[in-house]
Design a protein around this motif. Structure first.
Motif, mmCIF file in Angstrom:
data_model
loop_
_atom_site.group_PDB
_atom_site.id
_atom_site.type_symbol
_atom_site.label_atom_id
_atom_site.label_comp_id
_atom_site.label_asym_id
_atom_site.label_seq_id
_atom_site.Cartn_x
_atom_site.Cartn_y
_atom_site.Cartn_z
ATOM 1 N N ALA A 85 0.830 -1.202 0.000
ATOM 2 C CA ALA A 85 0.000 0.000 0.000
ATOM 3 C C ALA A 85 0.868 1.256 0.000
ATOM 4 C CB ALA A 85 -0.936 -0.008 1.209
ATOM 5 N N LEU A 86 1.917 1.242 0.807
ATOM 6 C CA LEU A 86 2.798 2.412 0.864
ATOM 7 C C LEU A 86 3.471 2.667 -0.482
ATOM 8 C CD1 LEU A 86 4.563 1.959 4.332
ATOM 9 C CD2 LEU A 86 2.739 3.566 3.751
ATOM 10 N N GLU A 87 3.973 1.614 -1.114
ATOM 11 C CA GLU A 87 4.641 1.816 -2.394
ATOM 12 C C GLU A 87 3.660 2.295 -3.466
ATOM 13 O OE1 GLU A 87 8.590 -0.977 -2.164
ATOM 14 O OE2 GLU A 87 6.815 -1.809 -3.178
ATOM 15 N N ARG A 88 2.438 1.789 -3.428
ATOM 16 C CA ARG A 88 1.435 2.269 -4.374
ATOM 17 C C ARG A 88 1.122 3.749 -4.146
ATOM 18 N NH1 ARG A 88 -2.108 -1.354 -6.604
ATOM 19 N NH2 ARG A 88 -2.987 0.512 -7.566
ATOM 20 N N LEU A 89 1.303 4.206 -2.913
ATOM 21 C CA LEU A 89 1.044 5.609 -2.591
ATOM 22 C C LEU A 89 2.266 6.493 -2.829
ATOM 23 C CD1 LEU A 89 -1.027 5.060 0.662
ATOM 24 C CD2 LEU A 89 -1.881 6.132 -1.438
ATOM 25 N N GLY A 90 3.404 5.886 -3.202
ATOM 26 C CA GLY A 90 4.581 6.671 -3.547
ATOM 27 C C GLY A 90 5.659 6.739 -2.491
ATOM 28 N N TYR A 91 5.552 5.927 -1.443
ATOM 29 C CA TYR A 91 6.577 5.926 -0.398
ATOM 30 C C TYR A 91 7.775 5.071 -0.808
ATOM 31 C CZ TYR A 91 3.185 7.931 2.903
ATOM 32 O OH TYR A 91 2.280 8.748 3.544
ATOM 33 N N ASP A 92 8.943 5.414 -0.252
ATOM 34 C CA ASP A 92 10.167 4.629 -0.406
ATOM 35 C C ASP A 92 10.216 3.635 0.756
ATOM 36 O OD1 ASP A 92 12.697 3.590 -0.628
ATOM 37 O OD2 ASP A 92 13.757 5.500 -0.457
ATOM 38 N N VAL A 93 10.116 2.324 0.454
ATOM 39 C CA VAL A 93 9.981 1.299 1.485
ATOM 40 C C VAL A 93 11.104 0.282 1.378
ATOM 41 C CG1 VAL A 93 8.499 -0.503 2.442
ATOM 42 C CG2 VAL A 93 7.476 1.553 1.437
ATOM 43 N N THR A 109 12.445 -13.700 13.205
ATOM 44 C CA THR A 109 11.152 -14.156 12.685
ATOM 45 C C THR A 109 10.124 -13.038 12.581
ATOM 46 O OG1 THR A 109 10.527 -14.783 14.938
ATOM 47 C CG2 THR A 109 11.406 -16.533 13.515
ATOM 48 N N HIS A 110 10.576 -11.798 12.538
ATOM 49 C CA HIS A 110 9.621 -10.691 12.470
ATOM 50 C C HIS A 110 9.914 -9.813 11.267
ATOM 51 C CE1 HIS A 110 6.936 -7.498 13.491
ATOM 52 N NE2 HIS A 110 7.923 -6.636 13.648
ATOM 53 N N MET A 111 8.857 -9.383 10.582
ATOM 54 C CA MET A 111 8.989 -8.464 9.458
ATOM 55 C C MET A 111 8.605 -7.057 9.888
ATOM 56 S SD MET A 111 7.059 -8.401 5.752
ATOM 57 C CE MET A 111 7.497 -7.122 4.547
ATOM 58 N N ASN A 112 9.488 -6.107 9.616
ATOM 59 C CA ASN A 112 9.166 -4.701 9.812
ATOM 60 C C ASN A 112 9.635 -3.920 8.586
ATOM 61 O OD1 ASN A 112 11.911 -4.863 10.253
ATOM 62 N ND2 ASN A 112 11.858 -4.144 12.353
ATOM 63 N N LEU A 113 9.382 -2.637 8.579
ATOM 64 C CA LEU A 113 9.684 -1.808 7.415
ATOM 65 C C LEU A 113 10.446 -0.572 7.839
ATOM 66 C CD1 LEU A 113 6.078 -1.756 5.869
ATOM 67 C CD2 LEU A 113 7.883 -3.420 5.370
ATOM 68 N N VAL A 114 11.308 -0.094 6.945
ATOM 69 C CA VAL A 114 11.895 1.232 7.091
ATOM 70 C C VAL A 114 11.370 2.070 5.926
ATOM 71 C CG1 VAL A 114 13.999 2.601 7.048
ATOM 72 C CG2 VAL A 114 13.933 0.451 8.338
ATOM 73 N N VAL A 115 10.687 3.154 6.262
ATOM 74 C CA VAL A 115 10.025 3.998 5.266
ATOM 75 C C VAL A 115 10.678 5.372 5.282
ATOM 76 C CG1 VAL A 115 7.837 4.964 4.491
ATOM 77 C CG2 VAL A 115 7.873 2.757 5.689
ATOM 78 N N THR A 116 11.124 5.825 4.122
ATOM 79 C CA THR A 116 11.744 7.141 4.014
ATOM 80 C C THR A 116 10.721 8.131 3.465
ATOM 81 O OG1 THR A 116 13.898 6.137 3.586
ATOM 82 C CG2 THR A 116 13.645 8.465 3.039
ATOM 83 N N VAL A 117 10.500 9.204 4.218
ATOM 84 C CA VAL A 117 9.560 10.235 3.801
ATOM 85 C C VAL A 117 10.011 11.566 4.395
ATOM 86 C CG1 VAL A 117 8.008 9.765 5.747
ATOM 87 C CG2 VAL A 117 7.111 10.902 3.707
ATOM 88 N N ASP A 118 9.862 12.609 3.629
ATOM 89 C CA ASP A 118 10.296 13.951 4.054
ATOM 90 C C ASP A 118 11.764 13.956 4.479
ATOM 91 O OD1 ASP A 118 7.682 14.682 3.597
ATOM 92 O OD2 ASP A 118 7.120 14.768 5.713
ATOM 93 N N GLY A 119 12.576 13.115 3.837
ATOM 94 C CA GLY A 119 14.005 13.087 4.112
ATOM 95 C C GLY A 119 14.403 12.340 5.370
ATOM 96 N N THR A 120 13.454 11.674 6.037
ATOM 97 C CA THR A 120 13.739 10.963 7.288
ATOM 98 C C THR A 120 13.294 9.519 7.188
ATOM 99 O OG1 THR A 120 13.471 12.986 8.598
ATOM 100 C CG2 THR A 120 13.279 10.901 9.785
#
Length: 264
Positions: A85-93, A109-120
């Protein structure tokens, strides 16, 4: 590259309708709103592994279950759905993997994400047992209130550790590094998590819901209610189906029968 993850298969409008959020350009504020809406709307649950089934990590299957069926899932399902969903919305994931309870030599055994937005960069963690309500800036020492429970990120070289404030100090929850994952990596983690006898998600029902100032967990046939002041109530559940419905998990008769069947 988004192609290898098949994000184009996601019906973005259906997902946004499920979490009751509008499509919005990528900003830190929009990310926080979507993250919170996802956690508060879509349950964390292990009904399939508790029934002896390995959840599919195919994005269409995940969406059919968590969006179409209005069921829930565990971290790999939540993470893959939210990332798409984030990538479809234009986020860097960037999709990552964490070692749970790293101070006790827990497995990765855990999945998490690092999302870059507004330079952070931000940690996005919608599938961690419904424990993280809002994204956290990926900055050493940052503390974020998560529905009343303080969480902190600390860095040691390439490793980030997510910690939770307790009466005994900061408790490490999971640790991850900067290595992006591939879908096959999650297939391996998913196989272990859904089938290994040492996994906390095999043979026992686990459902978790989080709202402001309130954490509810159904562990087996016990409903545990926790609050930020440390108070806790554990209540035996006589009607599992009703308890599940109260946590927004509505199962078919066959699914309930599988859950309630005696172990072989």
């Amino acid at each position: 590259m988004t192609g290898s993850w098949g994000v184009e298969a996601l019906d973005l409008d259906a997902y946004l309708a499920r979490v009751e959020q509008p499509a919005a350009p990528p900003t830190a504020e929009a990310l926080a709103a979507l993250h919170e809406a996802h956690v508060r709307t879509i349950p964390f649950e292990n009904v399939d592994p508790a029934r002896g089934l390995r959840p599919s990590l195919d994005l269409e299957a995940i969406a059919a279950k968590l969006v179409g069926r209005r069921r829930g899932g565990y971290c790999f399902e939540h993470g893959l759905l939210f990332a798409a969903a984030l990538e479809r919305l234009g986020y860097d994931v960037s999709r990552r993997a964490a070692r749970v309870q790293p101070h006790h030599n827990g497995p990765r055994t855990h999945m998490n994400l690092v999302v870059t937005v507004d330079g952070t960069e931000h940690l996005a963690d919608v599938g961690f047992g419904a424990g993280v309500l809002r994204p956290m800036p990926l900055e050493d020492g940052t503390v974020v209130d998560q529905a009343g429970w303080e969480h902190r990120l600390v860095r040691d070289g390439r490793t980030w550790t997510l910690e939770k404030a307790t009466s005994d100090g900061w408790e490490p929850l999971h640790a991850f590094d900067d290595q992006p994952q591939r879908l096959i990596d999650y297939e391996v983690y998913n196989h272990y998590t859904a089938t290994h006898p040492d996994s906390p998600f095999t043979g026992k029902l686990v459902v978790m819901r989080l709202d402001h100032g309130l954490s509810r967990k159904l562990i087996g046939t016990t409903l545990v209610v926790e609050r930020p002041d440390g108070s806790q109530e554990a209540t035996p559940v006589a009607d599992v189906a009703e308890a599940l419905r109260s946590l927004d998990v509505d199962l078919t008769e066959d699914e309930l029968a599988d859950l309630q069947a005696p172990s072989p």
